[in-house]
Design an enzyme around this catalytic site. Sequence first.
Site, PDB file in Angstrom:
ATOM      1  N   GLY A 199       0.779  -1.227   0.000  1.00 35.52           N
ATOM      2  CA  GLY A 199       0.000   0.000   0.000  1.00 35.52           C
ATOM      3  C   GLY A 199       0.813   1.281   0.000  1.00 35.52           C
ATOM      4  O   GLY A 199       2.034   1.282  -0.109  1.00 35.52           O
ATOM      5  N   CYS A 243      12.159  -1.244   2.413  1.00 30.92           N
ATOM      6  CA  CYS A 243      11.040  -1.078   1.480  1.00 30.92           C
ATOM      7  C   CYS A 243       9.995  -0.090   2.018  1.00 30.92           C
ATOM      8  O   CYS A 243      10.240   1.102   2.038  1.00 30.92           O
ATOM      9  CB  CYS A 243      10.429  -2.441   1.154  1.00 30.92           C
ATOM     10  SG  CYS A 243       9.653  -2.502  -0.466  1.00 30.92           S
ATOM     11  N   LEU A 244       8.832  -0.550   2.478  1.00 33.39           N
ATOM     12  CA  LEU A 244       7.848   0.377   3.039  1.00 33.39           C
ATOM     13  C   LEU A 244       8.418   1.057   4.271  1.00 33.39           C
ATOM     14  O   LEU A 244       8.146   2.236   4.538  1.00 33.39           O
ATOM     15  CB  LEU A 244       6.552  -0.371   3.376  1.00 33.39           C
ATOM     16  CG  LEU A 244       5.360   0.468   3.843  1.00 33.39           C
ATOM     17  CD1 LEU A 244       4.967   1.506   2.802  1.00 33.39           C
ATOM     18  CD2 LEU A 244       4.169  -0.425   4.179  1.00 33.39           C
ATOM     19  N   GLN A 299      10.347   4.020   3.208  1.00 33.69           N
ATOM     20  CA  GLN A 299       9.477   5.150   2.886  1.00 33.69           C
ATOM     21  C   GLN A 299       8.955   5.823   4.151  1.00 33.69           C
ATOM     22  O   GLN A 299       8.840   7.057   4.212  1.00 33.69           O
ATOM     23  CB  GLN A 299       8.323   4.655   2.016  1.00 33.69           C
ATOM     24  CG  GLN A 299       8.780   4.112   0.661  1.00 33.69           C
ATOM     25  CD  GLN A 299       7.761   3.198   0.013  1.00 33.69           C
ATOM     26  OE1 GLN A 299       6.612   3.121   0.432  1.00 33.69           O
ATOM     27  NE2 GLN A 299       8.187   2.474  -1.027  1.00 33.69           N
ATOM     28  N   HIS A 332      15.288  -5.380  -1.047  1.00 35.35           N
ATOM     29  CA  HIS A 332      15.244  -6.465  -0.069  1.00 35.35           C
ATOM     30  C   HIS A 332      16.597  -7.150   0.092  1.00 35.35           C
ATOM     31  O   HIS A 332      16.935  -8.056  -0.666  1.00 35.35           O
ATOM     32  CB  HIS A 332      14.185  -7.489  -0.474  1.00 35.35           C
ATOM     33  CG  HIS A 332      12.792  -6.993  -0.283  1.00 35.35           C
ATOM     34  ND1 HIS A 332      12.098  -7.165   0.895  1.00 35.35           N
ATOM     35  CD2 HIS A 332      11.968  -6.309  -1.111  1.00 35.35           C
ATOM     36  CE1 HIS A 332      10.894  -6.613   0.789  1.00 35.35           C
ATOM     37  NE2 HIS A 332      10.799  -6.089  -0.422  1.00 35.35           N
ATOM     38  N   GLU A 365      17.336  -9.231   2.315  1.00 34.97           N
ATOM     39  CA  GLU A 365      17.121 -10.642   2.662  1.00 34.97           C
ATOM     40  C   GLU A 365      16.847 -11.474   1.421  1.00 34.97           C
ATOM     41  O   GLU A 365      16.939 -12.697   1.447  1.00 34.97           O
ATOM     42  CB  GLU A 365      15.973 -10.768   3.667  1.00 34.97           C
ATOM     43  CG  GLU A 365      14.584 -10.827   3.076  1.00 34.97           C
ATOM     44  CD  GLU A 365      14.091  -9.511   2.506  1.00 34.97           C
ATOM     45  OE1 GLU A 365      13.061  -9.493   1.810  1.00 34.97           O
ATOM     46  OE2 GLU A 365      14.737  -8.461   2.761  1.00 34.97           O
TER      47      GLU A 365
END
Length: 375
Positions: free
Chosen positions: A232, A258-259, A262, A344, A346
């Site tokens: 989202g 990632c999110l 942000q 990522h 990982e």
Amino acid sequence: MKYQTKRKALILLADGTIFYGKAVGDKEGTAFGEVCFNTGMTGYQEIFTDPSYFGQLMVATNAHIGNYGANDEETESDTVKIAGLICKNFSYNYSRPNADSSLQEFLDKSKLFSISDVDTRALVSYIRDHGAMNAVISTDVDNIDKLKADLAKVPSMEGLELASKVSTSEPYYYGDKNARYKIAALDIGIKKNILRNLAKRDAYIKVFPYNASYADLKAWEPDGYFISNGPGDPEPLKEAIETAKNIIADDNPLFGICLGHQVIALANGVSTYKMYNGHRGINHPVLNLETGKGEITSQNHGFAINREETEANENLIITHTHLNDKTVAGIRVKDKKVFSVQYHPEASPGPHDADYLFDQFFDLISANVNKTAVV
């Protein structure tokens, strides 16, 4: 199991464009979501269970999906998170000896509707030219007007808060409670392999819900903080942004992916925006601006942080950049123990070029713990 007949199905895009295919497993069904594509040649099971894909119709660009079956250990969450699957050739049979089931059986457990026999090259080319958009996949091929009307009611991904749909509802623990370090992780869509990477570096993790406050996390007295990936639009995550602000203000070690990247940017006054297509695949080139080294990375995001605002922000340093489109792939907060990346490390699935970022995080934690002990 191989089906001799296949039920007709279609993909209807928000702009009215239609692509045709066949239902996987000869099932009737309809699924809505934002259509996107992943260029990875392997790792489909990890992709389908990645919480970051919640609410999205996944187009697999690899020609064959399902050929190596499914393994219970290769999941990134407890259930399939994509809204639907679109592929070219779906393999009902598999050849890998250590597979626990066929991919069809695995997807059936989550009641996921999928379609195959689609010209995915043409579909991906269209999405690249016209941008990511909402779509519907369905076997109701004779009722297109109703599908269009229903599709028009589906909200845009822009402005959509989805972390609450995938986050844990209650805190839980991961790893060895006797580990050297304690990490408080804010779950806004966390992948299991992130927890594995933290735990194998001698950490015990307490995972908190998406709306947990800094006071909630701090009460556990962790040595470091982590903000996860997730689905989202990041801007509606007001609680997570406020939590990040407080972690930073207290000068604690903080790592975001990632999110989470942000959210950390938003906590520093940098806005985000919805990308035209997004980055989804396991071969994205990134340049580490601090070492000069290139990295091949696994990426999965449809939003990015504003580069001009990041460059103008006196508190931020851009540490990584995406070599294809120059989007910001990593930042560091000046004079703080805080950094984040838009990909990522990982890498499940994907390469492990960026695995060092976890070590970098624990170096910050170790230095902070030792400093505190001396004081």
